[in-house]
Design an enzyme around this catalytic site. Sequence first.
Site, PDB file in Angstrom:
ATOM      1  N   PRO A  16       0.791  -1.226   0.000  1.00 33.47           N
ATOM      2  CA  PRO A  16       0.000   0.000   0.000  1.00 33.47           C
ATOM      3  C   PRO A  16       0.828   1.283   0.000  1.00 33.47           C
ATOM      4  O   PRO A  16       1.861   1.362   0.674  1.00 33.47           O
ATOM      5  CB  PRO A  16      -0.829  -0.095   1.287  1.00 33.47           C
ATOM      6  CG  PRO A  16      -0.147  -1.123   2.129  1.00 33.47           C
ATOM      7  CD  PRO A  16       0.514  -2.070   1.165  1.00 33.47           C
ATOM      8  N   ASN A  17       0.340   2.241  -0.744  1.00 35.32           N
ATOM      9  CA  ASN A  17       0.880   3.607  -0.840  1.00 35.32           C
ATOM     10  C   ASN A  17       2.171   3.709  -1.645  1.00 35.32           C
ATOM     11  O   ASN A  17       2.647   4.816  -1.901  1.00 35.32           O
ATOM     12  CB  ASN A  17       1.072   4.232   0.554  1.00 35.32           C
ATOM     13  CG  ASN A  17      -0.227   4.281   1.320  1.00 35.32           C
ATOM     14  OD1 ASN A  17      -1.215   4.797   0.814  1.00 35.32           O
ATOM     15  ND2 ASN A  17      -0.256   3.711   2.521  1.00 35.32           N
ATOM     16  N   ARG A  24       5.293  10.905  -2.416  1.00 33.09           N
ATOM     17  CA  ARG A  24       4.959  10.523  -1.035  1.00 33.09           C
ATOM     18  C   ARG A  24       6.168  10.731  -0.116  1.00 33.09           C
ATOM     19  O   ARG A  24       7.204  10.079  -0.309  1.00 33.09           O
ATOM     20  CB  ARG A  24       4.568   9.044  -1.015  1.00 33.09           C
ATOM     21  CG  ARG A  24       4.344   8.487   0.365  1.00 33.09           C
ATOM     22  CD  ARG A  24       4.304   6.969   0.374  1.00 33.09           C
ATOM     23  NE  ARG A  24       4.057   6.487   1.710  1.00 33.09           N
ATOM     24  CZ  ARG A  24       4.277   5.247   2.123  1.00 33.09           C
ATOM     25  NH1 ARG A  24       4.745   4.342   1.268  1.00 33.09           N
ATOM     26  NH2 ARG A  24       4.047   4.901   3.362  1.00 33.09           N
ATOM     27  N   TYR A  29      11.238   8.597   1.465  1.00 30.60           N
ATOM     28  CA  TYR A  29      11.212   7.559   0.425  1.00 30.60           C
ATOM     29  C   TYR A  29      11.898   7.964  -0.882  1.00 30.60           C
ATOM     30  O   TYR A  29      11.993   7.144  -1.800  1.00 30.60           O
ATOM     31  CB  TYR A  29       9.758   7.146   0.148  1.00 30.60           C
ATOM     32  CG  TYR A  29       9.074   6.574   1.368  1.00 30.60           C
ATOM     33  CD1 TYR A  29       9.532   5.387   1.946  1.00 30.60           C
ATOM     34  CD2 TYR A  29       8.000   7.216   1.975  1.00 30.60           C
ATOM     35  CE1 TYR A  29       8.935   4.866   3.072  1.00 30.60           C
ATOM     36  CE2 TYR A  29       7.391   6.701   3.104  1.00 30.60           C
ATOM     37  CZ  TYR A  29       7.867   5.520   3.649  1.00 30.60           C
ATOM     38  OH  TYR A  29       7.273   4.992   4.779  1.00 30.60           O
ATOM     39  N   ASN A  82       8.043  -5.761  -1.043  1.00 32.34           N
ATOM     40  CA  ASN A  82       7.940  -4.608  -0.154  1.00 32.34           C
ATOM     41  C   ASN A  82       6.479  -4.542   0.266  1.00 32.34           C
ATOM     42  O   ASN A  82       5.639  -3.988  -0.456  1.00 32.34           O
ATOM     43  CB  ASN A  82       8.373  -3.307  -0.837  1.00 32.34           C
ATOM     44  CG  ASN A  82       8.368  -2.141   0.157  1.00 32.34           C
ATOM     45  OD1 ASN A  82       7.859  -2.276   1.279  1.00 32.34           O
ATOM     46  ND2 ASN A  82       8.927  -1.015  -0.237  1.00 32.34           N
ATOM     47  N   ALA A  85       3.204  -1.070   4.783  1.00 29.49           N
ATOM     48  CA  ALA A  85       2.667  -1.130   6.156  1.00 29.49           C
ATOM     49  C   ALA A  85       2.204  -2.537   6.551  1.00 29.49           C
ATOM     50  O   ALA A  85       2.204  -2.882   7.746  1.00 29.49           O
ATOM     51  CB  ALA A  85       1.525  -0.133   6.305  1.00 29.49           C
ATOM     52  N   GLU A 106      12.767  -9.609   1.471  1.00 32.81           N
ATOM     53  CA  GLU A 106      12.006  -8.467   1.988  1.00 32.81           C
ATOM     54  C   GLU A 106      12.755  -7.174   1.646  1.00 32.81           C
ATOM     55  O   GLU A 106      13.972  -7.102   1.841  1.00 32.81           O
ATOM     56  CB  GLU A 106      11.871  -8.612   3.506  1.00 32.81           C
ATOM     57  CG  GLU A 106      11.148  -7.454   4.169  1.00 32.81           C
ATOM     58  CD  GLU A 106      11.069  -7.602   5.692  1.00 32.81           C
ATOM     59  OE1 GLU A 106      11.661  -8.554   6.258  1.00 32.81           O
ATOM     60  OE2 GLU A 106      10.417  -6.739   6.312  1.00 32.81           O
ATOM     61  N   HIS A 108      12.704  -2.758   1.799  1.00 32.90           N
ATOM     62  CA  HIS A 108      12.149  -1.462   2.222  1.00 32.90           C
ATOM     63  C   HIS A 108      13.055  -0.359   1.735  1.00 32.90           C
ATOM     64  O   HIS A 108      14.290  -0.488   1.815  1.00 32.90           O
ATOM     65  CB  HIS A 108      12.020  -1.368   3.747  1.00 32.90           C
ATOM     66  CG  HIS A 108      11.152  -2.441   4.318  1.00 32.90           C
ATOM     67  ND1 HIS A 108       9.782  -2.397   4.233  1.00 32.90           N
ATOM     68  CD2 HIS A 108      11.470  -3.598   4.947  1.00 32.90           C
ATOM     69  CE1 HIS A 108       9.294  -3.494   4.795  1.00 32.90           C
ATOM     70  NE2 HIS A 108      10.294  -4.240   5.230  1.00 32.90           N
ATOM     71  N   ARG A 115      13.310   4.083  12.539  1.00 35.41           N
ATOM     72  CA  ARG A 115      12.107   4.923  12.518  1.00 35.41           C
ATOM     73  C   ARG A 115      11.253   4.651  13.769  1.00 35.41           C
ATOM     74  O   ARG A 115      11.794   4.312  14.801  1.00 35.41           O
ATOM     75  CB  ARG A 115      11.347   4.686  11.200  1.00 35.41           C
ATOM     76  CG  ARG A 115      12.184   5.049   9.973  1.00 35.41           C
ATOM     77  CD  ARG A 115      11.422   4.820   8.674  1.00 35.41           C
ATOM     78  NE  ARG A 115      10.230   5.664   8.616  1.00 35.41           N
ATOM     79  CZ  ARG A 115       9.253   5.486   7.721  1.00 35.41           C
ATOM     80  NH1 ARG A 115       9.341   4.506   6.815  1.00 35.41           N
ATOM     81  NH2 ARG A 115       8.197   6.284   7.720  1.00 35.41           N
TER      82      ARG A 115
END
Length: 160
Positions: A16-17, A24, A29, A82, A85, A106, A108, A115
């Site tokens: 998502p996103n 964004r 990012y 990725n 969330a 995985e 990111h 974070r």
Amino acid sequence: MTGGEAPPGILVLHGPNLNLLGTREPEIYGTTTLFAIDEELVKRAAARGYSLHSFQSNSEGALIDRLQAARLQETARGVLLNAAAYTHTSVALRDALAAVRLPTVEVHLSNIHAREPFRRRSLIAPLCLGTICGFGAASYHLALEGLIGYLSADRMRTLP
Ligand code: DQA
């Protein structure tokens, strides 16, 4: 690979996103768009003899359906994921990874460990070969290298 055979496939799943990459939260990012990331991955994979297909969804179920389809239709030898969330929340995605047992890295863009505390937990990490995070768009390139290295060594039997 012999003549006429389709190249082995790699599936890239974006959660998502991530469709909003470029605009964004660019301070976190970066400014590279998802389209540009996917385009670069296709090129890099092709140079190594792999076909690569990307899929983005904001919906947990759609990501799971795509992962299951890759396994059932045998269209992918490995996955870059990725989960955005959903990384931190989705037992369903974690279970899908356990069910399909495709070698998965995985990914990111940001360093999830530097974070907010809720981002430090990944439900999917234990099902993955490894995790690359914190290098922006280059996280995907590094993850692709890792996955192709793994697939080339044909170590399918040592999946976690
Ligand atoms: C992300 C990190 C996640 O915590 C976040 O929810 C995202 C993007 C990353 O690529 O840095 O949407 O997966």
